[in-house]
Design an enzyme around this catalytic site. Sequence first.
Site, mmCIF file in Angstrom:
data_model
loop_
_atom_site.group_PDB
_atom_site.id
_atom_site.type_symbol
_atom_site.label_atom_id
_atom_site.label_comp_id
_atom_site.label_asym_id
_atom_site.label_seq_id
_atom_site.Cartn_x
_atom_site.Cartn_y
_atom_site.Cartn_z
ATOM 1 N N ASP A 1 -30.467 -33.036 -20.219
ATOM 2 C CA ASP A 1 -31.274 -32.277 -21.288
ATOM 3 C C ASP A 1 -31.265 -32.839 -22.561
ATOM 4 O OD1 ASP A 1 -32.528 -29.497 -21.858
ATOM 5 O OD2 ASP A 1 -30.840 -29.495 -23.329
ATOM 6 N N GLU B 1 -34.340 -36.455 -20.284
ATOM 7 C CA GLU B 1 -35.495 -35.668 -21.161
ATOM 8 C C GLU B 1 -35.439 -36.152 -22.393
ATOM 9 O OE1 GLU B 1 -34.690 -32.109 -22.997
ATOM 10 O OE2 GLU B 1 -36.700 -31.300 -22.719
HETATM 11 C C1 NOJ Z 1 -34.649 -29.067 -23.743
HETATM 12 C C2 NOJ Z 1 -34.800 -27.674 -23.101
HETATM 13 O O1 NOJ Z 1 -35.807 -28.013 -21.980
HETATM 14 C C3 NOJ Z 1 -35.144 -26.545 -23.857
HETATM 15 O O2 NOJ Z 1 -35.673 -25.386 -23.052
HETATM 16 C C4 NOJ Z 1 -34.060 -26.117 -24.516
HETATM 17 O O3 NOJ Z 1 -34.188 -24.903 -25.303
HETATM 18 C C5 NOJ Z 1 -33.495 -27.402 -25.180
HETATM 19 N N1 NOJ Z 1 -33.405 -28.702 -24.726
HETATM 20 C C6 NOJ Z 1 -32.169 -27.142 -25.786
HETATM 21 O O4 NOJ Z 1 -30.959 -27.151 -24.640
#
Ligand code: NOJ
Length: 571
Positions: free
Chosen positions: A230, A295
């Site tokens: 993430d 990501e």
């Molecule tokens: C990316 C995640 O996909 C999202 O849902 C989240 O709010 C942020 N990162 C913070 O962790």
Amino acid sequence: MFHESVIVCFVAIAALSSAAPPPPPSSSPSGEWWRDSFIYQVYPRSFKDSNGDGIGDLNGVTSKLDYFVDLNISAFWLSPIFKSPMVDFGYDISNFTAIDPIFGTTNDFKKLTTEAHARGLKVILDWVPNHSSDEHPWFEKSIKKIKPYDDYYVWKDAKIINGTRHPPNNWLSIFLGSAWEWNDKRQQYYLHQFAIKQPDLNFRNAALRKEMEDALVFWVKNGADGFRIDSIPYVYEDAQFRDEPIVPNSGKPADDPATLKHIYTIDQIETYQLVQAWRNAIDSLGGEKKILMTEAYTSLPNTVKYYEYGSNVPFNFMFVTGLNNHSTALDFKRSIDGWINNIPKGGNYIANWVVDNHDNPRVTTRFGSLRADQNSMLAAVLPGLGVIYNGDEIGMEGLQLSWKQTVDPQGCNAGPERYASLSRDGERTPFQWDTTTSAGFSTSNITWLPVNPNYKTLNLAAQKNVPKSHYGIFKKLVALKSSEIIKSGELQVILATDKVLGVVRRLPNTTPIVLLINFSNDAIQIDASAWMNIPSNMSVYTSSVSSNISLGAHLDTTSLKLNGASAVILA
Ligand code: NOJ
């Protein structure tokens, strides 16, 4: 999945003939089981509720494993299931090695992985390294300056201007406003690149790095087949904490992070080195290959750079953020070519195509319901891996919630005037299984987010046995993905006209696979045969729900009529 069933048949044949050779290896020669497949994102809160509390859970996912078998995906990734106060619905973790009771227990997780593996499915966890919850015991100890936790988070003194306290620099949170929050007890600011209750971890601290790596290893030992990492670009920040330059004339309010050029809060080189360290740590455990998916909403060069630091799938978000319903065939061609041409050479790296996720309006919202199948069709015909989000396969639609119904922190922070375009609740509504109570998601009438009222007609049960439904089409796309021509055929991305995009895959002595998408909303007639050098007579492998071309029909490609917003795959 596909390979597992091949093995089952093979073993059965081998049992009949003692002279038969030993069974073939289980997956691709390199052991990269994710190649040439679709991976499915499960948003656990909204997938299936097994205990009637209106929130999805692990046992709910386990009860639907045969659905994944039917879909023929290789793996599913789960948004976070760890202990959390749920301020950001699981992305605020208060214990990195425990399951949140909302989702179940450690045993429920074991059951899920055991039963998934028995079906040849891989389970990928969401790894959230950038921040923890402020309710994590580490943060509580960090506030009190208890060693070694005192340095586990990014703390800075206030800047005093004319006797008044100010944040240390101009950095802004992704959820709007200053990225710094004052802590009275510690008399310092802490960094939070997301919600105030998500303090950023300090990866410059070796003890913290070790704790996080141990947690990653813990989940591998407990059955995880890999991780979606993430918000990876945010993990390290500039060591000098310099102000970020202001974007001239951004037209955005001052609290919006789009007003700053992010050169000090994301994409630092140490971040890439950290991913490499995790890759090494996981690989050193041996066993089947583990997948790492990163990501990163960042520039194309900074995204593909993750390939060379151990990411197998640096998410390609071009269909999610780069393109929309105003994009032309040329925009699509340029974006696809750009990605393909930027994959580093010589590393056996594969492309990937993310169709949707829980952070962006659904594909049907971004491109319109008529184009619900288009990007999955592209993800299937283009080389590499496709990634879909639960609900894409049935064409689920976004739901605009009222301010009162809004629970997403990004929406709530934006306030009643601005929440509508920023809240992510609309794409997170419960999965629509059938026409029973709460669309078959829960036995409760009250669910954590409302069920989209269109479930009465838009649901899996209504599409399950209908070849020309989103579900029927998606199943054909998954099957196509593992065919030899898609795995290794030559790729051409062609503008058949300025309004029609063609993607052709060719292998010598084989009928090509041809995807045609009409980007206009009006019908178009084309001679695809001459322009694209494809046979003059081809059959329809599948066509979008919006297309009036029937499945299995034989078409004269010298004079092909595509109705508005439709797409077809010919074979
Ligand atoms: C990316 C995640 O996909 C999202 O849902 C989240 O709010 C942020 N990162 C913070 O962790």
